[in-house]
Design an enzyme around this catalytic site. Sequence first.
Site, PDB file in Angstrom:
ATOM      1  N   ASP A  76      22.247 -10.558   2.969  1.00 59.12           N
ATOM      2  CA  ASP A  76      21.786  -9.642   3.840  1.00 59.12           C
ATOM      3  C   ASP A  76      22.748  -9.773   5.051  1.00 59.12           C
ATOM      4  O   ASP A  76      22.813 -10.779   5.578  1.00 59.12           O
ATOM      5  CB  ASP A  76      20.420  -9.590   4.435  1.00 59.12           C
ATOM      6  CG  ASP A  76      20.033  -8.001   4.828  1.00 59.12           C
ATOM      7  OD1 ASP A  76      20.430  -7.157   4.212  1.00 59.12           O
ATOM      8  OD2 ASP A  76      19.363  -8.016   5.970  1.00 59.12           O
ATOM      9  N   SER A  77      23.352  -8.432   5.432  1.00 65.19           N
ATOM     10  CA  SER A  77      24.116  -8.865   6.922  1.00 65.19           C
ATOM     11  C   SER A  77      24.169  -7.580   7.980  1.00 65.19           C
ATOM     12  O   SER A  77      23.442  -6.498   7.210  1.00 65.19           O
ATOM     13  CB  SER A  77      25.602  -8.818   6.347  1.00 65.19           C
ATOM     14  OG  SER A  77      25.976  -7.883   5.635  1.00 65.19           O
ATOM     15  N   TYR A 159      31.525  -1.596  10.482  1.00 65.77           N
ATOM     16  CA  TYR A 159      31.572  -1.515  12.006  1.00 65.77           C
ATOM     17  C   TYR A 159      32.848  -2.302  12.344  1.00 65.77           C
ATOM     18  O   TYR A 159      33.152  -2.535  13.420  1.00 65.77           O
ATOM     19  CB  TYR A 159      30.381  -2.358  12.623  1.00 65.77           C
ATOM     20  CG  TYR A 159      29.144  -1.269  12.555  1.00 65.77           C
ATOM     21  CD1 TYR A 159      28.757  -0.714  13.380  1.00 65.77           C
ATOM     22  CD2 TYR A 159      28.288  -1.450  11.616  1.00 65.77           C
ATOM     23  CE1 TYR A 159      27.424   0.070  13.308  1.00 65.77           C
ATOM     24  CE2 TYR A 159      27.167  -0.814  11.251  1.00 65.77           C
ATOM     25  CZ  TYR A 159      26.644  -0.100  12.237  1.00 65.77           C
ATOM     26  OH  TYR A 159      25.340   0.598  12.319  1.00 65.77           O
ATOM     27  N   LYS A 180      40.340 -12.041   8.427  1.00 68.87           N
ATOM     28  CA  LYS A 180      38.968 -11.853   8.511  1.00 68.87           C
ATOM     29  C   LYS A 180      38.054 -12.601   7.755  1.00 68.87           C
ATOM     30  O   LYS A 180      37.253 -13.414   8.056  1.00 68.87           O
ATOM     31  CB  LYS A 180      38.598 -10.203   8.070  1.00 68.87           C
ATOM     32  CG  LYS A 180      37.092  -9.994   8.463  1.00 68.87           C
ATOM     33  CD  LYS A 180      36.705  -8.368   7.945  1.00 68.87           C
ATOM     34  CE  LYS A 180      35.217  -8.323   7.832  1.00 68.87           C
ATOM     35  NZ  LYS A 180      34.737  -7.278   7.255  1.00 68.87           N
TER      36      LYS A 180
END
Length: 202
Positions: A76-77, A159, A180
């Site tokens: 979950d993030s 985001y 990233k």
Amino acid sequence: MARRLLPGARLVIASHNPGKLREIAVLLAPHGIDCVSAATLGLAEPEETAADFVGNARLKALAAAGAAGLPALADDSGFSVAALGGAPGVVSARWAGPDKDFAVAMARVQAEIGPSDDRRAWFTAALCLAWPDGETATFLGRVEGTTVWPPRGTRGFGYDPIFVPLGGSATYGEMEPAEKHASSHRARAFAQLVAACGRAGR
Ligand code: IMP
């Protein structure tokens, strides 16, 4: 110490996202772990009702492990903003609405920050490994940075265009994916999981 996943172990990935499943299978393949998705096993996705990332990862992993009778891994993030008390946090995906429109979610972040000078923000990723007997091990990765406006870059997702990690100047939306992925919240949580999988058993 976390219970070890032995080479040859079958692991349920409690995600219905094929991209995540591929990424996880590649990361765990060198450890001899055989990944199968919750979707392949026809498992239902539980509602994410916990108040934090670890809680949601735990409930997803425990549901899958219990239903499949196999160890299961869930994640979950989300994105958090200091000036918003950590919001959107666990409801990061929900801020994008039913159309999953992250332009809307990013504009809401900017509108709610308003005139505040505090631009601190962070991404968090929680991973939970659960066994059918209810034992769990959780791993948490976090990356700190600032949130910028307007959004910049078309790479990544969610985001990414409004987040610049500490020490950098490019947003996650402008960065090469490899850059990233080398240091993201998800990479940090996975590094801990892989270290725990490779460690001597209890
Ligand atoms: P979930 O972990 O699949 O529930 O995703 C939670 C939400 O957090 C996603 O829909 C994204 O909006 C956001 N999020 C999580 N990780 C990232 C990231 O690496 N970049 C951008 N957004 C992210």
